[in-house]
Scaffold this active site. Structure first.
Site, short mmCIF file in Angstrom:
data_model
loop_
_atom_site.label_atom_id
_atom_site.label_comp_id
_atom_site.label_asym_id
_atom_site.label_seq_id
_atom_site.Cartn_x
_atom_site.Cartn_y
_atom_site.Cartn_z
CB VAL A 1 -16.77 15.74 -12.53
CG1 VAL A 1 -15.60 15.19 -11.72
CG2 VAL A 1 -17.04 14.85 -13.73
CE1 TYR B 1 -9.37 29.37 -8.10
CE2 TYR B 1 -10.53 31.23 -9.07
CZ TYR B 1 -10.10 29.92 -9.14
OH TYR B 1 -10.38 29.15 -10.24
N GLY C 1 -13.41 22.34 -16.74
CA GLY C 1 -12.99 21.95 -18.08
C GLY C 1 -14.08 21.22 -18.80
NE ARG D 1 -10.91 9.11 -19.85
CZ ARG D 1 -11.07 7.82 -20.18
NH1 ARG D 1 -10.26 7.24 -21.04
NH2 ARG D 1 -12.04 7.12 -19.63
CG ASN E 1 -10.35 13.10 -18.35
OD1 ASN E 1 -9.37 12.56 -17.87
ND2 ASN E 1 -11.57 12.62 -18.24
CG ASP F 1 -8.56 4.05 -15.56
OD1 ASP F 1 -8.57 4.11 -16.79
OD2 ASP F 1 -8.44 5.07 -14.83
CG HIS G 1 -8.15 8.34 -16.76
ND1 HIS G 1 -8.94 7.25 -16.50
CD2 HIS G 1 -9.01 9.37 -16.97
CE1 HIS G 1 -10.22 7.61 -16.54
NE2 HIS G 1 -10.29 8.89 -16.83
N1 NAD Z 1 -10.21 11.97 -13.89
C1 NAD Z 1 -11.22 11.20 -14.22
O1 NAD Z 1 -11.15 9.98 -14.05
C2 NAD Z 1 -12.47 11.85 -14.79
C3 NAD Z 1 -13.68 11.14 -14.85
C4 NAD Z 1 -14.81 11.79 -15.37
C5 NAD Z 1 -14.70 13.11 -15.86
N2 NAD Z 1 -13.50 13.73 -15.80
C6 NAD Z 1 -13.33 15.10 -16.32
O2 NAD Z 1 -13.83 16.06 -15.40
C7 NAD Z 1 -14.05 17.30 -16.10
C8 NAD Z 1 -15.41 17.87 -15.73
O3 NAD Z 1 -16.45 17.08 -16.26
P1 NAD Z 1 -17.98 17.49 -16.02
O4 NAD Z 1 -18.80 16.38 -16.56
O5 NAD Z 1 -18.18 17.95 -14.61
O6 NAD Z 1 -18.10 18.75 -16.98
P2 NAD Z 1 -19.15 19.96 -16.82
O7 NAD Z 1 -19.17 20.64 -18.13
O8 NAD Z 1 -20.43 19.44 -16.24
O9 NAD Z 1 -18.47 20.90 -15.72
C9 NAD Z 1 -17.30 21.62 -15.92
C10 NAD Z 1 -17.41 22.91 -15.13
O10 NAD Z 1 -16.16 23.63 -15.25
C11 NAD Z 1 -16.50 25.01 -15.18
N3 NAD Z 1 -15.41 25.85 -15.66
C12 NAD Z 1 -14.96 26.03 -16.92
N4 NAD Z 1 -13.94 26.91 -16.94
C13 NAD Z 1 -13.73 27.30 -15.66
C14 NAD Z 1 -12.80 28.18 -15.03
N5 NAD Z 1 -11.89 28.88 -15.73
N6 NAD Z 1 -12.87 28.32 -13.68
C15 NAD Z 1 -13.80 27.66 -12.95
N7 NAD Z 1 -14.70 26.80 -13.50
C16 NAD Z 1 -14.66 26.61 -14.83
C17 NAD Z 1 -17.77 25.12 -16.06
O11 NAD Z 1 -18.48 26.32 -15.82
C18 NAD Z 1 -18.52 23.86 -15.62
O12 NAD Z 1 -19.44 24.13 -14.58
C19 NAD Z 1 -13.93 16.94 -17.60
O13 NAD Z 1 -12.67 17.34 -18.10
C20 NAD Z 1 -14.07 15.44 -17.61
O14 NAD Z 1 -13.48 14.83 -18.74
C21 NAD Z 1 -12.39 13.15 -15.27
#
Ligand code: NAD
Length: 317
Positions: free
Chosen positions: A15, A66, A80, A89, A121, A149, A176
């Site tokens: 993401v 940071y 996350g 979610r 999420n 959405d 969401h």
């Molecule tokens: N808001 C929305 O509409 C929406 C849509 C799709 C996905 N998402 C959410 O986005 C999030 C990421 O999804 P993804 O597919 O990229 O997952 P992913 O597993 O590919 O990537 C998550 C990244 O977070 C990093 N991470 C974990 N802990 C960390 C920390 N303390 N500091 C810095 N980085 C850290 C991991 O190393 C990883 O690279 C998920 O929670 C997913 O559900 C939200």
């Protein structure tokens, strides 16, 4: 043109990296800093994405820390775990709230008044964590809410009516997630009320609502994660945050009396501009839509209360 710095925390993942890629397609001059605990992964993403800047005037992508954060920078949080197809979610709350807390503490340790834009999420509850931990004014901390959405709704209606999505004005509001509310009564197609079109019926609206709720699960079942659509959502809202003239998005904001809602973060009509996100109090919702929005708020309030009491009992042990 002044360049803007955007920090994406979690950018090693799909993401965050897709959000950076979508931002490269936006006009302007960007410094994109990619932050992640997975050092090797994020350095690979930075090298790969920076190759794409060869075709741009003045945009740079690099690994960030940071300590690079300055006043009024935009910090996008995508860190996350994503959900599996058999999860909601809301099931992610425990793990992702811990990550969100640490990330926001690291951001705030720099002592800068930034804009924090939450994507992880369950996004409404993660935005609430970010608001609590940061202590920043609410217009500076908000989430993607129901913008994805809404994008899905526009594409679905456009497909059914065989018109471009850009001719449709419609919003999905609330959680969401499964209790989201598509506000059909105010929706228009080329300025005409959607509900007056011959194709419209309550059954048609219900079918589209169910389709958009099931949409993410369908994608996750085939390719494990959704990331291109949300990347485009992030890039459009980040761009709006750099412009003086506001644009309307159903971002996730803390309600304070609007639509009969208080003390809950959920997707509401808001103006996003260089001043942050501000709730639009007079979006024309029907009494039934406001009722559905309140039901959606109740789902989020209950999950938040359960999370807080679980956190409290862990702390006591
Ligand atoms: N808001 C929305 O509409 C929406 C849509 C799709 C996905 N998402 C959410 O986005 C999030 C990421 O999804 P993804 O597919 O990229 O997952 P992913 O597993 O590919 O990537 C998550 C990244 O977070 C990093 N991470 C974990 N802990 C960390 C920390 N303390 N500091 C810095 N980085 C850290 C991991 O190393 C990883 O690279 C998920 O929670 C997913 O559900 C939200």
């Amino acid at each position: 043109m002044k360049s803007r710095t955007v920090h994406i925390v979690g950018a090693g993942g799909l993401v965050g990296a897709s959000s950076a890629a979508a931002l490269l397609a936006k006009p302007g001059s960007w410094n994109i800093h990619l932050v992640d605990i997975a050092a090797e992964l994020v350095s690979g993403q930075a090298l790969d994405l920076n190759d794409a800047t060869a075709f741009l005037a003045d945009t740079h992508v690099r690994v960030g820390e940071y300590k690079d954060i300055r006043a009024d920078d935009i910090v996008v949080i995508t860190s996350g775990i994503p959900r599996r197809a058999d999860q909601s979610r809301l099931d992610l709350i425990g793990t992702n709230a811990g990550i969100m807390t640490k990330v926001v503490q690291s951001i705030m340790a720099q002592g800068q008044p930034v804009f924090i834009f939450v994507v992880s999420n369950p996004v409404d509850l993660m935005t609430r964590v970010a608001i609590e931990v940061s202590g920043l004014p609410s217009e500076r901390v908000f989430g993607t809410g129901t913008t994805l959405d809404t994008a899905r709704l526009l594409v679905a209606i456009a497909g059914e009516l065989k018109v471009p999505p850009s001719t449709i004005d419609a919003l999905v509001l609330g959680e969401h997630g499964d209790s989201s509310v598509a506000a059909f009564e105010a929706a228009t197609v080329s300025g005409q009320p959607l509900t007056k079109l011959p194709q419209y019926s309550l059954e048609w609206a219900e079918r589209i609502t169910n389709d958009i709720r099931a949409h993410a699960r369908k994608i996750i079942e085939t390719k494990k994660s959704t990331h291109w659509g949300i990347g485009a959502v992030v890039a459009n809202i980040v761009e709006a945050l750099t412009l003086e003239q506001g644009q309307t998005f159903p971002v996730g904001v803390m309600a304070s009396g609007q639509y009969g809602l208080s003390d809950v973060v959920l997707g509401l009509p808001a103006t996003v501009s260089a001043n942050g996100a501000k709730i639009l109090p007079n979006y024309p919702l029907t009494a039934a839509e406001i009722g559905a929005l309140q039901d959606s708020a109740n789902v989020l309030q209950q999950t938040w209360a359960d999370y807080k009491s679980a956190q409290h009992s862990t702390e006591k042990r």
